[in-house]
Scaffold this active site. Structure first.
Site, PDB file in Angstrom:
ATOM      1  N   SER A 147      25.220 -15.380  -1.125  1.00  0.00           N
ATOM      2  CA  SER A 147      24.476 -15.761  -2.755  1.00  0.00           C
ATOM      3  C   SER A 147      23.579 -15.002  -2.947  1.00  0.00           C
ATOM      4  O   SER A 147      23.099 -14.455  -2.814  1.00  0.00           O
ATOM      5  CB  SER A 147      24.013 -17.546  -2.510  1.00  0.00           C
ATOM      6  OG  SER A 147      23.498 -17.545  -3.852  1.00  0.00           O
ATOM      7  N   TYR A 162      17.589 -21.282   2.355  1.00  0.00           N
ATOM      8  CA  TYR A 162      18.702 -21.135   2.109  1.00  0.00           C
ATOM      9  C   TYR A 162      18.306 -19.493   1.519  1.00  0.00           C
ATOM     10  O   TYR A 162      18.657 -18.390   1.579  1.00  0.00           O
ATOM     11  CB  TYR A 162      19.211 -21.669   0.833  1.00  0.00           C
ATOM     12  CG  TYR A 162      20.677 -21.236   0.695  1.00  0.00           C
ATOM     13  CD1 TYR A 162      21.445 -22.028   0.872  1.00  0.00           C
ATOM     14  CD2 TYR A 162      20.459 -20.671  -0.821  1.00  0.00           C
ATOM     15  CE1 TYR A 162      23.069 -21.810   0.348  1.00  0.00           C
ATOM     16  CE2 TYR A 162      21.737 -19.882  -1.182  1.00  0.00           C
ATOM     17  CZ  TYR A 162      23.042 -20.999  -0.744  1.00  0.00           C
ATOM     18  OH  TYR A 162      24.399 -20.521  -0.714  1.00  0.00           O
TER      19      TYR A 162
HETATM   20  P1  NAP Z   1      30.354 -27.481  -0.230  1.00  0.00           P
HETATM   21  O1  NAP Z   1      31.078 -27.645  -1.028  1.00  0.00           O
HETATM   22  O2  NAP Z   1      28.823 -28.218   0.291  1.00  0.00           O
HETATM   23  O3  NAP Z   1      31.024 -27.206   1.359  1.00  0.00           O
HETATM   24  C1  NAP Z   1      30.600 -26.636   2.764  1.00  0.00           C
HETATM   25  C2  NAP Z   1      31.373 -26.402   3.979  1.00  0.00           C
HETATM   26  O4  NAP Z   1      30.978 -25.887   4.980  1.00  0.00           O
HETATM   27  C3  NAP Z   1      31.932 -27.735   4.094  1.00  0.00           C
HETATM   28  O5  NAP Z   1      33.199 -28.022   4.841  1.00  0.00           O
HETATM   29  C4  NAP Z   1      31.454 -28.177   5.104  1.00  0.00           C
HETATM   30  O6  NAP Z   1      31.561 -28.772   5.937  1.00  0.00           O
HETATM   31  C5  NAP Z   1      31.053 -26.807   6.265  1.00  0.00           C
HETATM   32  N1  NAP Z   1      29.462 -27.088   6.496  1.00  0.00           N
HETATM   33  C6  NAP Z   1      28.452 -27.324   6.873  1.00  0.00           C
HETATM   34  N2  NAP Z   1      28.242 -26.806   8.277  1.00  0.00           N
HETATM   35  C7  NAP Z   1      28.476 -26.937   9.069  1.00  0.00           C
HETATM   36  C8  NAP Z   1      29.144 -26.506   9.817  1.00  0.00           C
HETATM   37  N3  NAP Z   1      27.771 -26.438  11.160  1.00  0.00           N
HETATM   38  N4  NAP Z   1      30.158 -26.436  11.035  1.00  0.00           N
HETATM   39  C9  NAP Z   1      31.477 -25.775  10.123  1.00  0.00           C
HETATM   40  N5  NAP Z   1      31.093 -26.374   9.217  1.00  0.00           N
HETATM   41  C10 NAP Z   1      29.975 -26.421   7.975  1.00  0.00           C
HETATM   42  O7  NAP Z   1      30.219 -25.786  -0.695  1.00  0.00           O
HETATM   43  P2  NAP Z   1      30.754 -24.566  -1.264  1.00  0.00           P
HETATM   44  O8  NAP Z   1      30.314 -24.942  -2.840  1.00  0.00           O
HETATM   45  O9  NAP Z   1      32.002 -24.739  -1.451  1.00  0.00           O
HETATM   46  O10 NAP Z   1      29.866 -24.060  -0.486  1.00  0.00           O
HETATM   47  C11 NAP Z   1      30.980 -22.436   0.098  1.00  0.00           C
HETATM   48  C12 NAP Z   1      30.093 -21.421   0.873  1.00  0.00           C
HETATM   49  O11 NAP Z   1      29.528 -20.441  -0.768  1.00  0.00           O
HETATM   50  C13 NAP Z   1      28.685 -21.439   1.337  1.00  0.00           C
HETATM   51  O12 NAP Z   1      28.436 -21.207   2.039  1.00  0.00           O
HETATM   52  C14 NAP Z   1      27.396 -21.608  -0.519  1.00  0.00           C
HETATM   53  O13 NAP Z   1      26.389 -21.408   0.553  1.00  0.00           O
HETATM   54  C15 NAP Z   1      28.257 -20.266  -0.706  1.00  0.00           C
HETATM   55  N6  NAP Z   1      28.301 -20.049  -2.135  1.00  0.00           N
HETATM   56  C16 NAP Z   1      28.051 -21.901  -3.052  1.00  0.00           C
HETATM   57  C17 NAP Z   1      27.807 -21.645  -4.086  1.00  0.00           C
HETATM   58  C18 NAP Z   1      28.152 -22.421  -5.178  1.00  0.00           C
HETATM   59  O14 NAP Z   1      27.682 -22.510  -6.334  1.00  0.00           O
HETATM   60  N7  NAP Z   1      28.781 -23.593  -4.764  1.00  0.00           N
HETATM   61  C19 NAP Z   1      26.745 -19.628  -4.419  1.00  0.00           C
HETATM   62  C20 NAP Z   1      26.356 -19.585  -4.033  1.00  0.00           C
HETATM   63  C21 NAP Z   1      27.528 -19.452  -2.868  1.00  0.00           C
HETATM   64  P3  NAP Z   1      31.301 -30.515   6.080  1.00  0.00           P
HETATM   65  O15 NAP Z   1      32.212 -31.437   5.122  1.00  0.00           O
HETATM   66  O16 NAP Z   1      31.374 -30.877   7.576  1.00  0.00           O
HETATM   67  O17 NAP Z   1      29.913 -31.063   5.689  1.00  0.00           O
END
Ligand code: NAP
Length: 227
Positions: A147, A162
């Protein structure tokens, strides 16, 4: 090129992880969806199956070293190898109702540790588990979902747990890439932008497919691509 490749995506039941699994499967890869809740994982996989794709769901809690070891072994047992690892699973506790306000002055050590377990240690354990296979087979692409919030040159306040976890993930990516060296295994970190997922929220600028674009690019880098 991507046909018959095998990909393992962590946190693949929703958000960018699900979209990445969809994209890799559309490219012809055998795709393992790593999910900590199998029921949620199967429900997400059913959506992809209804689109004519054929993913498998693997139990994977990245915060549990035994689960990581089992998931990698099970993926190799079921699909024969792992060519692509997408370290997508992530948490942002500062936006949940845990009560941690998230500044460097107030964040709790427990919140920092919990965030590190998922965002930093999870990718480390997964990389350590898959890298020997990738090196032995002479092919590998590892993509770490980082990120801009972890970028030292653009660091601001708030979201301390984070930010620390993603800055460490960036350092881990660079040290692992240096330790593996130039060659057939490529390790990269990326920011997907601000994406409309459960984590990003409805006001985010980018759609989920846009958020997965860079992931798919790095997961399919050509032999002369960056590491
Ligand atoms: P999200 O919609 O909150 O999804 C997060 C995913 O991670 C879910 O499938 C969740 O599973 C899983 N997870 C959490 N803890 C876990 C664990 N201990 N073991 C296995 N799975 C786990 O997030 P997203 O926005 O798609 O983000 C994906 C990645 O992109 C992350 O690394 C995030 O930091 C990064 N990112 C996102 C953004 C953004 O704007 N969205 C920006 C920068 C970086 P459950 O359903 O079981 O909770």
């Amino acid at each position: 090129m991507t046909q018959n490749r095998v990909a393992l995506v962590s946190g693949a039941n929703r958000g960018i992880g699900l979209e990445t699994a969809r994209g890799l499967a559309r490219l012809g890869m055998m795709t393992a969806m790593g999910c900590r809740d199998l029921a949620k994982g199967e429900a997400a996989a059913d959506v992809l199956r209804s689109e004519g794709l054929d993913p498998v769901v693997i139990a994977l809690d990245v915060a549990d070293p035994a689960s990581v070891a089992r998931a990698v072994a099970q993926t190799i047992e079921l699909l024969g190898r792992i060519d692509v690892l997408v370290n997508n699973a992530g948490i942002l506790l500062e936006r949940s109702s845990t009560g941690t306000s998230g500044t460097a002055l107030t964040v709790t050590p427990a919140a920092v540790r919990e965030t590190f377990e998922v965002n930093t240690m999870g990718p480390l354990l997964l990389m350590q588990a898959v890298l020997p296979h990738m090196q032995a087979q002479g092919y590998g692409r590892i993509v770490n979902l980082s990120s801009g919030m972890g970028q030292l040159s653009d660091m601001g306040g708030g979201y301390t747990a984070y930010r620390l976890s993603k800055a460490a993930l960036n350092a881990l990516t660079r040290t692992a890439a240096a330790d593996v060296g130039a060659g057939p295994v490529k390790i990269n970190a990326m920011c997907p932008g601000w994406v409309k997922t459960d984590m990003g929220g409805p006001d985010a600028a980018r759609s989920i497919p846009e958020g997965a674009e860079t992931t798919l690019w790095l997961a399919t880098l050509p032999d002369d691509g960056p590491t």
